[in-house]
Design a protein around this motif. Sequence first.
Motif, short mmCIF file in Angstrom:
data_model
loop_
_atom_site.label_atom_id
_atom_site.label_comp_id
_atom_site.label_asym_id
_atom_site.label_seq_id
_atom_site.Cartn_x
_atom_site.Cartn_y
_atom_site.Cartn_z
N GLY A 52 37.13 37.31 40.76
CA GLY A 52 37.84 38.56 40.93
C GLY A 52 39.18 38.52 40.23
N PHE A 53 39.58 39.66 39.66
CA PHE A 53 40.89 39.79 39.03
C PHE A 53 41.86 40.42 40.01
N SER A 54 43.09 39.97 39.97
CA SER A 54 44.13 40.61 40.77
C SER A 54 44.40 42.00 40.21
N ALA A 55 45.00 42.86 41.01
CA ALA A 55 45.20 44.26 40.60
C ALA A 55 46.08 44.38 39.36
N ASP A 56 47.02 43.44 39.16
CA ASP A 56 47.88 43.50 37.98
C ASP A 56 47.27 42.81 36.77
N GLY A 57 46.08 42.25 36.94
CA GLY A 57 45.40 41.62 35.82
C GLY A 57 45.96 40.28 35.40
N LYS A 58 46.82 39.69 36.22
CA LYS A 58 47.45 38.43 35.84
C LYS A 58 46.68 37.20 36.31
N VAL A 59 45.97 37.34 37.41
CA VAL A 59 45.31 36.18 38.04
C VAL A 59 43.80 36.42 38.11
N LEU A 60 43.06 35.37 37.77
CA LEU A 60 41.62 35.36 37.94
C LEU A 60 41.29 34.34 39.02
N ALA A 61 40.70 34.79 40.10
CA ALA A 61 40.30 33.90 41.19
C ALA A 61 38.81 33.59 41.07
N ALA B 198 33.12 40.58 37.62
CA ALA B 198 34.28 41.42 37.93
C ALA B 198 34.93 41.89 36.64
N PHE B 199 35.36 43.15 36.63
CA PHE B 199 36.08 43.71 35.49
C PHE B 199 37.55 43.31 35.52
N ASP B 200 38.10 43.10 34.33
CA ASP B 200 39.55 42.95 34.18
C ASP B 200 40.15 44.36 34.27
N PRO B 201 41.08 44.62 35.18
CA PRO B 201 41.59 45.99 35.34
C PRO B 201 42.47 46.46 34.19
N LEU B 202 42.99 45.52 33.36
CA LEU B 202 43.90 45.90 32.30
C LEU B 202 43.30 45.77 30.90
N ARG B 203 42.35 44.88 30.74
CA ARG B 203 41.82 44.59 29.41
C ARG B 203 40.32 44.86 29.39
N ILE C 42 34.72 43.18 26.00
CA ILE C 42 33.85 44.36 25.91
C ILE C 42 34.19 45.07 24.60
N PRO C 43 33.23 45.25 23.71
CA PRO C 43 33.52 45.78 22.37
C PRO C 43 33.67 47.29 22.32
N VAL C 44 34.42 47.87 23.27
CA VAL C 44 34.67 49.31 23.27
C VAL C 44 36.10 49.52 23.75
N ALA C 45 36.57 50.74 23.61
CA ALA C 45 37.91 51.06 24.08
C ALA C 45 37.97 51.03 25.60
N GLN C 46 39.09 50.55 26.13
CA GLN C 46 39.27 50.48 27.57
C GLN C 46 39.45 51.87 28.16
N PRO C 47 38.77 52.21 29.24
CA PRO C 47 38.97 53.53 29.86
C PRO C 47 40.38 53.65 30.42
N SER C 48 40.89 54.87 30.43
CA SER C 48 42.24 55.10 30.90
C SER C 48 42.32 54.91 32.41
N ARG C 49 43.37 54.22 32.85
CA ARG C 49 43.55 54.02 34.29
C ARG C 49 44.03 55.30 34.96
N ARG C 50 44.47 56.28 34.15
CA ARG C 50 44.95 57.55 34.72
C ARG C 50 43.83 58.59 34.77
N ARG C 51 42.64 58.16 34.47
CA ARG C 51 41.52 59.11 34.47
C ARG C 51 41.33 59.72 35.86
#
Length: 454
Positions: free
Chosen positions: A169-178, A418-423, A441-450
């Motif tokens: 799992g990734f932390s919400a800020d995308g800094k830590v992978l557990a 688990a998805f990386d929330p930032l990348r 993932i070879p595509v553009a990252q979806p917007s978090r403001r969607r």
Amino acid sequence: PLINVLQLSGIARAVDGHMRVRNRVYEHVFDAEWVLENMPDAELRRQRAAYRRGMLRAAGLATAILVVVTALAVYAMSQTRLARRASLRAQAEKTQARETTARSQIAQGVAMLDGGNELGLLRLVDAMANAPEGSELRGSAQRLWAGWYEPYANRVDLVIDIDSPSSVGFSADGKVLAAASGADGIHLFDAVSGDPVGAVLTPGATVNALQFSSDGSFLVAGDGDGRVHVWDARTWQHVDAVHHATRILAVAFSGDGTRFASLSIDSVVKVWDVATRRQVGSSHQHPWDARSVSLSQDGGMVAAAGMPFVYVWDTKTGAELYSHIFGGPGAQAAFSPNGPTLISCSSGFPVELAEPAADGPWQATRLPIDVDARSFSIHPDGRWIHIVGKGNLGAVWDIDTGEAVGLPSWSDRFGRSAFDPLRPRIAAPLPRDNRVFVWRIPVAQPSRRRPPTR
């Protein structure tokens, strides 16, 4: 002398020089046949005659039965031959249809790959599944797969060595992978470099599932002793532990981070308040072999899925809100982070979306995603879903359109991804390899403001 006796006894009299029976009744009853039957050994002759008559009747009956049985046997043999021929024809037609389908899938896959579309690999996997075992067609599909896949194998962004990883799992800020290890606990890594950060979190038993809260405050993990541990995700201090009677299989946070749910191997679901760690409402019992659990965005609904049922309950009242027979082995369900939409997938069934109607039963629709799903995870934005399907290919699909948007991962066996929330990345544990892989993932990252779509 006997003539005199017969005449004197009145039994016979002389007529025209012949002895005749005086009494006509005697003449008809005690006739020559009666005399013959009452001669010495007459009883034995009667038994033999009766035996012969019985044998003749039995032989006649047996002959009739034999004729009928023979006729039935001949009919059955002819029907068996006809059925065998029909079966062989059907099998041949089925094999021919599979070969035709496999050839078409190979052609489609190669055309897509020649055009730079990596999703052609999915067509080659389908072709390998459809081509008859041991056929040259299957061998061709396998060789094409091996030749085309290698360029995409370089998308591995990070490889972390860890014993028997089961969940990540990734932390919400995308800094830590557990990553949960079957050997010693939960390992924490820098999500970019893969370097260890902090000490190993040791719950005291094997961790089977973990998840970060969406606000980044907590990490929960379920272990083999029936405990669900809560850590502060900022200080990594152990906060508390709640309990089940048996081993924990899955955990999940609500989208607002106020509640978390846990599922044990006996298919019991419990919902907990994050702040107090007290159970919300009563426990929920899934009637079958549940393997996944999920909470709605506001924590008001909890879902559990297992072969072949999906159930949704009200977390406070325990009322059953939705139930559905869906799929076979590996049936899973999870709420979208964007709203009350429940996403379900299973082996052999298309991905299904179900959501509550304002004034009626839940409405279910199916997406054109049929990949024999074994496991899946949803992006925090609710737009993407990572499904591991045929050939152990991990593809990313757009939930709104049902279209595949990337093919980042492949392995002999996946754990909980688990998805990386930032990348644009996906992480998955590979227990057989004793590694955790992170793929781009070879595509553009979806917007978090969607905004929510459902």
